[in-house]
Design a protein around this motif. Structure first.
Motif, short mmCIF file in Angstrom:
data_model
loop_
_atom_site.label_atom_id
_atom_site.label_comp_id
_atom_site.label_asym_id
_atom_site.label_seq_id
_atom_site.Cartn_x
_atom_site.Cartn_y
_atom_site.Cartn_z
N SER A 6 35.51 -9.84 50.87
CA SER A 6 35.50 -8.81 49.82
C SER A 6 36.40 -9.15 48.63
O SER A 6 36.32 -8.47 47.61
N LEU A 7 37.23 -10.18 48.75
CA LEU A 7 38.18 -10.50 47.68
C LEU A 7 37.48 -11.02 46.43
O LEU A 7 36.60 -11.87 46.50
N ARG A 8 37.94 -10.51 45.27
CA ARG A 8 37.44 -10.94 43.97
C ARG A 8 38.61 -11.03 43.00
O ARG A 8 39.54 -10.25 43.06
N SER A 9 38.50 -11.98 42.09
CA SER A 9 39.53 -12.12 41.04
C SER A 9 39.35 -11.00 40.03
O SER A 9 38.35 -10.28 40.06
N LYS A 10 40.31 -10.88 39.10
CA LYS A 10 40.18 -9.89 38.03
C LYS A 10 38.95 -10.15 37.17
O LYS A 10 38.40 -9.23 36.56
N ALA A 11 38.49 -11.40 37.14
CA ALA A 11 37.29 -11.75 36.38
C ALA A 11 36.02 -11.41 37.15
O ALA A 11 34.92 -11.58 36.64
N GLY A 12 36.16 -10.94 38.40
CA GLY A 12 35.00 -10.58 39.20
C GLY A 12 34.45 -11.71 40.05
O GLY A 12 33.46 -11.54 40.76
N GLU A 13 35.10 -12.87 40.01
CA GLU A 13 34.68 -14.04 40.78
C GLU A 13 34.98 -13.81 42.27
O GLU A 13 36.10 -13.47 42.63
N PRO A 14 33.99 -14.00 43.15
CA PRO A 14 34.30 -13.90 44.58
C PRO A 14 35.20 -15.05 45.00
O PRO A 14 34.98 -16.19 44.61
N CYS A 15 36.21 -14.75 45.78
CA CYS A 15 37.16 -15.79 46.20
C CYS A 15 36.59 -16.63 47.32
O CYS A 15 36.68 -17.84 47.30
N CYS A 16 36.03 -15.99 48.30
CA CYS A 16 35.62 -16.67 49.52
C CYS A 16 34.11 -16.84 49.55
O CYS A 16 33.45 -16.43 50.49
N ASP A 17 33.57 -17.45 48.53
CA ASP A 17 32.13 -17.65 48.46
C ASP A 17 31.74 -18.91 49.23
O ASP A 17 31.05 -18.84 50.23
N THR A 18 32.21 -20.05 48.77
CA THR A 18 31.86 -21.31 49.44
C THR A 18 33.08 -22.13 49.80
O THR A 18 32.95 -23.15 50.45
N GLY A 19 34.25 -21.73 49.37
CA GLY A 19 35.45 -22.53 49.64
C GLY A 19 36.42 -21.79 50.52
O GLY A 19 36.26 -20.61 50.80
N ASP A 20 37.42 -22.48 50.94
CA ASP A 20 38.47 -21.89 51.76
C ASP A 20 39.76 -21.83 50.97
O ASP A 20 40.01 -22.62 50.09
N ALA A 21 40.59 -20.89 51.35
CA ALA A 21 41.87 -20.71 50.69
C ALA A 21 42.89 -21.69 51.23
O ALA A 21 42.79 -22.15 52.36
N GLU A 22 43.88 -21.98 50.41
CA GLU A 22 45.05 -22.73 50.85
C GLU A 22 46.23 -21.79 50.79
O GLU A 22 46.42 -21.09 49.80
N HIS A 23 47.03 -21.75 51.86
CA HIS A 23 48.31 -21.07 51.74
C HIS A 23 49.08 -21.83 50.67
O HIS A 23 48.99 -23.05 50.58
N ALA A 24 49.80 -21.11 49.84
CA ALA A 24 50.43 -21.75 48.69
C ALA A 24 51.83 -21.25 48.46
O ALA A 24 52.18 -20.13 48.84
N GLU A 25 52.63 -22.09 47.83
CA GLU A 25 53.92 -21.66 47.34
C GLU A 25 53.66 -21.16 45.93
O GLU A 25 53.17 -21.89 45.07
N ALA A 26 53.96 -19.88 45.71
CA ALA A 26 53.66 -19.25 44.42
C ALA A 26 54.89 -18.50 43.93
O ALA A 26 55.67 -17.99 44.73
N THR A 27 55.06 -18.47 42.63
CA THR A 27 56.18 -17.74 42.02
C THR A 27 55.68 -16.94 40.83
O THR A 27 54.61 -17.21 40.28
N TRP A 28 56.47 -15.97 40.45
CA TRP A 28 56.23 -15.21 39.22
C TRP A 28 57.16 -15.80 38.18
O TRP A 28 58.38 -15.86 38.37
#
Length: 127
Positions: free
Chosen positions: A37-59
């Motif tokens: 069900s995840l989608r970006s703010k642009a409406g792009e589905p996140c989990c369509d054909t690829g897999d996520a990577e756990h990431a180191e992220a900062t603000w």
């Protein structure tokens, strides 16, 4: 150990040991529908054909945006590089997994320079 510039972490996970978060992992069937069900703010589905990577992220407080540490898949033994994530790629929902995750793929210039192409970023539970 990697030293970071003064930023506020929104969700971090070391890059060793965990490479991918499989959305359809049989060990986490409770998250399958959430991942789909995840989608970006642009409406792009996140989990369509690829897999996520756990990431180191900062603000990044100065730029008022997210940054993600990525490794070049063609140079996996090299230290990663921080990249700005466009706001349109951010998922604006609670993170049920808890860890920051990014959906992306590399693009290479003629000189071999890697540029990430973004699908989605969901910040960690802290952000």
């Amino acid at each position: 150990m990697l030293t970071l510039a003064p930023t506020v972490a929104v969700g971090t996970l070391p890059l060793w040991g965990i490479d991918r978060a499989y959305a359809h992992d049989s060990n986490r069937p409770d998250l399958k529908a959430w991942f789909q069900s995840l989608r970006s703010k642009a409406g792009e589905p996140c989990c369509d054909t690829g897999d996520a990577e756990h990431a180191e992220a900062t603000w990044d407080m100065a730029k008022r945006g997210h940054k993600v540490l990525l490794r070049n898949p063609q140079k996996p033994n090299e230290v990663g590089e921080w990249f700005d994530v466009p706001d349109s790629a951010v998922v604006d929902r609670p993170n049920l997994d808890g860890f920051a995750m990014v959906w992306w793929w590399p693009s290479y210039d003629h000189d071999g320079t890697m540029t990430p192409r973004w699908r989605c970023l969901i910040p960690g539970a802290a952000g």
